[in-house]
Write a protein that holds these residues in place. Structure first.
Motif, PDB file in Angstrom:
ATOM      1  N   HIS A  99       0.842  -1.201   0.000  1.00 44.88           N
ATOM      2  CA  HIS A  99       0.000   0.000   0.000  1.00 44.88           C
ATOM      3  C   HIS A  99       0.869   1.240   0.000  1.00 44.88           C
ATOM      4  N   LYS A 100       0.656   2.100  -0.989  1.00 47.03           N
ATOM      5  CA  LYS A 100       1.451   3.341  -1.106  1.00 47.03           C
ATOM      6  C   LYS A 100       1.304   4.212   0.138  1.00 47.03           C
ATOM      7  N   TRP A 101       0.088   4.236   0.723  1.00 50.54           N
ATOM      8  CA  TRP A 101      -0.135   5.154   1.847  1.00 50.54           C
ATOM      9  C   TRP A 101       0.566   4.677   3.108  1.00 50.54           C
ATOM     10  N   VAL A 102       1.068   3.440   3.098  1.00 48.12           N
ATOM     11  CA  VAL A 102       1.882   2.961   4.226  1.00 48.12           C
ATOM     12  C   VAL A 102       3.365   3.093   3.898  1.00 48.12           C
ATOM     13  N   SER A 103       3.741   2.639   2.711  1.00 48.32           N
ATOM     14  CA  SER A 103       5.174   2.547   2.403  1.00 48.32           C
ATOM     15  C   SER A 103       5.825   3.918   2.231  1.00 48.32           C
ATOM     16  N   ILE A 104       5.097   4.871   1.652  1.00 42.29           N
ATOM     17  CA  ILE A 104       5.716   6.182   1.411  1.00 42.29           C
ATOM     18  C   ILE A 104       5.988   6.933   2.723  1.00 42.29           C
ATOM     19  N   PRO A 105       4.996   7.043   3.642  1.00 43.37           N
ATOM     20  CA  PRO A 105       5.324   7.708   4.914  1.00 43.37           C
ATOM     21  C   PRO A 105       6.428   6.979   5.685  1.00 43.37           C
ATOM     22  N   ALA A 106       6.366   5.642   5.708  1.00 42.35           N
ATOM     23  CA  ALA A 106       7.392   4.892   6.438  1.00 42.35           C
ATOM     24  C   ALA A 106       8.768   5.190   5.854  1.00 42.35           C
ATOM     25  N   GLY A 107       8.843   5.205   4.517  1.00 41.95           N
ATOM     26  CA  GLY A 107      10.117   5.509   3.855  1.00 41.95           C
ATOM     27  C   GLY A 107      10.589   6.914   4.187  1.00 41.95           C
ATOM     28  N   ALA A 108       9.637   7.862   4.215  1.00 37.08           N
ATOM     29  CA  ALA A 108       9.999   9.255   4.488  1.00 37.08           C
ATOM     30  C   ALA A 108      10.563   9.391   5.897  1.00 37.08           C
ATOM     31  N   VAL A 109       9.897   8.740   6.877  1.00 40.35           N
ATOM     32  CA  VAL A 109      10.366   8.811   8.267  1.00 40.35           C
ATOM     33  C   VAL A 109      11.774   8.243   8.378  1.00 40.35           C
ATOM     34  N   VAL A 110      11.980   7.083   7.723  1.00 42.70           N
ATOM     35  CA  VAL A 110      13.292   6.441   7.787  1.00 42.70           C
ATOM     36  C   VAL A 110      14.368   7.356   7.203  1.00 42.70           C
ATOM     37  N   GLU A 111      14.108   7.893   6.009  1.00 47.40           N
ATOM     38  CA  GLU A 111      15.119   8.741   5.356  1.00 47.40           C
ATOM     39  C   GLU A 111      15.382  10.015   6.158  1.00 47.40           C
ATOM     40  N   LEU A 112      14.303  10.561   6.741  1.00 45.11           N
ATOM     41  CA  LEU A 112      14.447  11.800   7.510  1.00 45.11           C
ATOM     42  C   LEU A 112      15.362  11.580   8.710  1.00 45.11           C
ATOM     43  N   PHE A 113      15.076  10.539   9.506  1.00 46.04           N
ATOM     44  CA  PHE A 113      15.855  10.363  10.732  1.00 46.04           C
ATOM     45  C   PHE A 113      17.246   9.824  10.478  1.00 46.04           C
ATOM     46  N   ARG A 114      17.481   9.302   9.273  1.00 43.06           N
ATOM     47  CA  ARG A 114      18.851   8.901   8.957  1.00 43.06           C
ATOM     48  C   ARG A 114      19.688  10.101   8.554  1.00 43.06           C
ATOM     49  N   ALA A 115      19.024  11.199   8.164  1.00 37.58           N
ATOM     50  CA  ALA A 115      19.776  12.363   7.667  1.00 37.58           C
ATOM     51  C   ALA A 115      20.122  13.342   8.785  1.00 37.58           C
ATOM     52  N   ILE A 116      19.483  13.213   9.953  1.00 36.91           N
ATOM     53  CA  ILE A 116      19.727  14.183  11.031  1.00 36.91           C
ATOM     54  C   ILE A 116      20.769  13.622  11.999  1.00 36.91           C
ATOM     55  N   PRO A 117      21.795  14.394  12.312  1.00 36.92           N
ATOM     56  CA  PRO A 117      22.811  13.915  13.252  1.00 36.92           C
ATOM     57  C   PRO A 117      22.198  13.570  14.602  1.00 36.92           C
ATOM     58  N   VAL A 118      22.653  12.475  15.174  1.00 32.63           N
ATOM     59  CA  VAL A 118      22.055  11.984  16.410  1.00 32.63           C
ATOM     60  C   VAL A 118      22.268  12.989  17.554  1.00 32.63           C
ATOM     61  N   LEU A 119      23.355  13.737  17.503  1.00 29.99           N
ATOM     62  CA  LEU A 119      23.616  14.715  18.563  1.00 29.99           C
ATOM     63  C   LEU A 119      22.543  15.801  18.603  1.00 29.99           C
ATOM     64  N   LEU A 120      22.099  16.232  17.413  1.00 29.98           N
ATOM     65  CA  LEU A 120      21.050  17.257  17.377  1.00 29.98           C
ATOM     66  C   LEU A 120      19.791  16.737  18.058  1.00 29.98           C
ATOM     67  N   MET A 121      19.467  15.455  17.807  1.00 30.74           N
ATOM     68  CA  MET A 121      18.255  14.894  18.402  1.00 30.74           C
ATOM     69  C   MET A 121      18.397  14.812  19.919  1.00 30.74           C
ATOM     70  N   MET A 122      19.614  14.447  20.375  1.00 34.39           N
ATOM     71  CA  MET A 122      19.824  14.362  21.827  1.00 34.39           C
ATOM     72  C   MET A 122      19.678  15.735  22.477  1.00 34.39           C
ATOM     73  N   VAL A 123      20.321  16.734  21.891  1.00 36.76           N
ATOM     74  CA  VAL A 123      20.275  18.087  22.454  1.00 36.76           C
ATOM     75  C   VAL A 123      18.836  18.580  22.488  1.00 36.76           C
ATOM     76  N   PHE A 124      18.121  18.340  21.385  1.00 41.28           N
ATOM     77  CA  PHE A 124      16.732  18.775  21.302  1.00 41.28           C
ATOM     78  C   PHE A 124      15.882  18.059  22.355  1.00 41.28           C
ATOM     79  N   ALA A 125      16.050  16.731  22.457  1.00 37.06           N
ATOM     80  CA  ALA A 125      15.256  15.957  23.410  1.00 37.06           C
ATOM     81  C   ALA A 125      15.521  16.444  24.832  1.00 37.06           C
ATOM     82  N   ASN A 126      16.788  16.738  25.122  1.00 33.79           N
ATOM     83  CA  ASN A 126      17.152  17.186  26.462  1.00 33.79           C
ATOM     84  C   ASN A 126      16.403  18.462  26.821  1.00 33.79           C
ATOM     85  N   GLN A 127      16.376  19.406  25.876  1.00 35.98           N
ATOM     86  CA  GLN A 127      15.722  20.675  26.129  1.00 35.98           C
ATOM     87  C   GLN A 127      14.199  20.502  26.171  1.00 35.98           C
ATOM     88  N   ALA A 128      13.693  19.642  25.273  1.00 37.28           N
ATOM     89  CA  ALA A 128      12.241  19.436  25.231  1.00 37.28           C
ATOM     90  C   ALA A 128      11.759  18.838  26.551  1.00 37.28           C
TER      91      ALA A 128
END
Lengths: 293, 222, 275
Positions: A99-128
């Motif tokens: 199903h396109k409506w499942v595979s496309i969002p899942a793919g987008a999430v995967v590609e997005l979080f692979r492109a962001i440095p893990v340190l940025l996510m940690m710093v952001f999570a800490n502040q959040a």
């Protein structure tokens, strides 16, 4: 070309002498460099016994600082993989959906979080967490580190799951369809159980990456993991930063070597296994870019 | 909506990230190639050194390596890499640390590329009387490079993201600025995060796509 | 047992083992005890020793206050109070009060109340014993001077904004990194409050290596932070500090922790934070 000795002729008498000369030269340069480093350290009084002694004579250095720090490192790594595994599995299977409506969002999430440095996510999570939750400051860095690692590693594990399922022989799918299985049954009874075996080595390798990344929390967020213990040790034992640092680095290397070896051993077991399809996702030991964050 | 960006120089921070990436990428490629040559060389000591280096570096956290350059090389051994202010020295140290770490991944990618070159190539080269250096530089490496563009692209993307670790020794790059901004602009942390995440996506996506296309173009047809 | 079952079992066991270690953590103490925020990593002020004990001037002051409030030492729960977290700890009610090199400033008074002050510190420099190049504030503002301080600290801000914008300032996550650089001549001076510097210089491993430059760069009155509007607690603490100074315990504690570094600490300051 797995036998690399094909790149040069079997050494004759002259080549043997030459290789021997190169060896000696290389060793001399290496020893000189090491000697210089140690000499400089001795000049700066960094090799003084009192700086190193606590690690060998004072068991409290280990029981009060190093072991709890190591435990925190393992805790963060263990929690991260335990949470990222189911999330990654869902994302990975979602990406394989028809199903396109499942595979496309899942793919987008995967590609997005692979492109962001893990340190940025940690710093952001800490502040959040500081802003929007009532977590106590003592546990907040742990949560932040785990959050960052889960977000990033779910995406990586999703790819491992996808590779694990795709590495299975096509005959498995065909056979399942031939006996009238539906897509859900095919996935849960045939593909997933076998993919788990194929993925195991790669998951253990991923643990190495996770362990390496926990150190970021110690350096940047004041998380009390192994690297973060250096400050506590030096506050009590004087300026033995270099000594403490060396000990911590050695512990990290040994821990990760253990995990890498385990992953390699699992992989060879599965490849040789009689009861499996022999499908396996390459680990860091065989995948050239594996083990890289 | 984005007026919180006015007091901060996000461009400057990302420019530092880009510079870190560029210098480290070139350095890693050179040092990684040398390491790969050592690992396939006829001299046993060099092979052993290569193997030891790879196994050690790959199992050490990058954070530890980068902090070690600052604490060990600079603070203890007094290596200033050409001196200057603390800012310049830290930048150079971070580049050095990134090279030390990523060269090992470049080396392993190349070694897998060397494995894809047919044995006949090297045998033919030896039959012509070429020595090890010539076999490697004229025959094997050019073909190996063509087959490892994709893995090298992965290393480059990982390197781009890993430049953030330089924040640990106070290099004023994107991650350090973001840390400062989320602490000061606590009412818009989601926007701040979005800006920086977007910055890294812009940096890594085109590289991936471009090198993916290149790898198809230059792949050796066998 | 075939490999697949074995590996599944191993994976399950591993996950279980790892999550099992992830429980725990502790709630705060009971009602008749006290939870006090201190530093864990500053020798001479607030330090967690390898035995799991706590020592330092801040700790002694906190213990004295607790004693005056009728709380036994065994009933005190010590909590780490990193600089950036101090206001949060107080406003969330995680601690009863904080004695952790906490300078009284107008900005902080908007969020928390103070009692005290119990010590008057000043921003100063720590230099190598044989280094006499820095004599006054004027010697600081030059790019040849390599200063070292801790990321995000008020001392670092002061250097950048107040008295040495030109100086080459290196910021690290902790003081020990700076000390390594100072010892090895990669940095010329470490700057922060003189009380903190004295604590480091008094460590037996450092004795005779460093000295305080003795520049009075700022006033840092250390107060005891507490919840806004808790005037009863504020009065209790102020009375305890006054008594501590009177009966000589204050002087004894200061001598014990700051003495070895030749730190000329100010006399006990007057109580200013009353309501």
């Amino acid at each position: 070309m797995s036998d690399l000795s094909v790149l040069y002729d079997a050494p004759g008498p002259r080549a043997k002498v030459r290789n021997w000369l190169y060896s000696v030269l290389f060793l001399v340069v290496f020893v000189l460099a090491a000697w210089w480093v140690l000499g400089e350290m001795a000049d700066k009084d960094q090799l003084a016994g009192e700086k190193w002694k606590p690690f060998f004579t004072d068991s409290r250095v280990w029981t009060t600082y190093l072991f709890p720090g190591l435990l925190n490192t393992l805790k963060a790594a263990g929690l991260s993989i335990a949470i990222a595994l189911p999330l990654g599995a869902i994302l990975g299977i979602g990406r394989l959906s028809d199903h396109k409506w499942v595979s496309i969002p899942a793919g987008a999430v995967v590609e997005l979080f692979r492109a962001i440095p893990v340190l940025l996510m940690m710093v952001f999570a800490n502040q959040a967490y500081a802003e929007f939750s009532t977590l106590e400051p003592e546990v907040r860095p742990l949560y932040a580190v785990v959050t960052g690692l889960v977000l990033y590693n779910s995406a990586v594990i999703a790819e491992i799951v996808r590779a694990g399922i795709q590495s299975l022989p096509a005959g498995q799918t065909d056979a399942a369809k031939a006996i009238g299985m539906r897509k859900g049954q095919l996935m849960s009874y045939v593909l997933l159980p076998q993919a788990v075996t194929a993925m195991l080595p790669a998951l253990v390798s991923q643990l190495v990456v996770i362990v390496k990344d926990t150190a970021l929390g110690g350096a940047m967020l004041g998380f009390g993991e192994l690297l973060g213990q250096i400050r506590e040790i030096t506050a009590n034992y004087g300026a033995n930063t270099i000594a403490a640092f060396t000990v911590v680095a050695v512990i990290f290397i040994l821990l990760n070597l253990l995990l890498t070896t385990l992953a390699g051993w699992l992989e060879s077991r599965i490849r040789r296994g009689k009861k499996t399809t022999g499908a396996v996702v390459p680990t860091a030991a065989t995948d050239p870019a594996g083990g890289l964050d | 909506m984005f007026d919180f960006l006015d007091q901060y120089d996000v461009w400057e921070a990302f420019w530092v990230t880009i510079k870190l990436t560029l210098y480290s990428a070139i350095g890693s490629l050179i040092w990684g190639t040398l390491l790969a040559a050592m690992r396939v060389s006829p001299v046993p000591v060099m092979r052993a050194f290569g193997t030891l280096y790879i196994n050690t570096v790959r199992n050490t956290p990058l954070t530890v390596i980068i902090v070690a350059t600052s604490l060990g090389l600079y603070q203890t051994l007094g290596i200033e890499l050409g001196g200057g202010t603390s800012k310049d020295i830290n930048f150079k140290l971070a580049v050095l640390g990134l090279i030390v770490y990523h060269a090992s991944f470049v080396c392993e990618s190349l070694r897998s590329g060397i494995n894809t070159v047919p044995v006949g190539q090297a045998e033919a080269a030896r039959a012509l009387g070429l020595n090890f250096i010539q076999v490697l530089t004229l025959i094997v490496l050019p073909q190996a490079f063509r087959s490892v563009v994709a893995p090298l692209a992965n290393v480059l993307i990982a390197l781009t993201k890993n430049t953030t670790v330089a924040a640990a020794i106070g290099v004023a790059e994107a991650a350090l600025l973001m840390k400062e901004m989320v602490e000061n602009e606590s009412d818009v942390i989601f926007l701040v995060f979005a800006v920086f995440a977007f910055g890294f996506i812009v940096l890594t996506l085109p590289v991936g796509l471009l090198l993916g296309w290149v790898s198809k173009r230059v792949a050796v047809k066998r | 047992m075939n490999l697949r079952k074995a590996s599944m079992a191993a994976a399950a066991a591993l996950t279980l083992a790892l999550t099992a270690t992830a429980c725990g953590g502790g709630g705060s103490g009971d009602d008749d005890g006290l939870t006090i925020g201190i530093k864990f990593d500053q020798p001479g002020l607030g330090l967690k020793t390898p035995d799991g004990k706590y020592e330092g001037f801040d700790v002694d002051v906190a213990k004295y206050i607790a004693k005056e409030m009728g709380v036994k030492e065994a009933d005190i729960t010590w909590k780490e109070a990193p600089s950036a977290e101090r206001e949060n700890l107080i406003s969330n009610g995680d601690v009863d009060f904080i004695a952790a090199t906490y300078s009284i400033t107008p900005e902080r008074k908007e969020k928390v109340d103070f009692a005290g002050p119990y010590l008057m510190a000043h921003q100063d420099l720590l230099v190598r014993k044989d280094d006499n190049s820095i004599k006054s504030e004027k010697d600081l503002n030059t790019s040849d001077l390599k200063l070292c301080s801790v990321t995000g600290s008020t001392s670092a801000q002061n250097v950048k904004k107040e008295f040495a914008p030109k100086a080459d300032l290196q910021e690290y996550g902790g003081y020990s990194e700076c000390l390594t650089g100072l010892e090895n001549k990669a940095a010329d001076a470490l700057t922060t409050d003189d009380s903190i510097l004295a604590g480091f210089a008094s460590q037996k491993e450092h004795q005779g290596k460093f000295r305080l430059a003795g520049l009075n760069l700022s006033d840092e009155p250390y107060g005891v932070g507490l919840k806004k509007g808790d005037t009863k607690l504020q009065k209790q603490i102020n009375d305890a500090i006054t008594k501590m100074v009177k009966d000589g315990s204050w002087e004894k504690a200061a001598e014990k922790h700051f003495g070895p570094a030749d730190y000329q600490y100010d006399k006990a300051p007057k109580i200013t934070e009353t309501s």
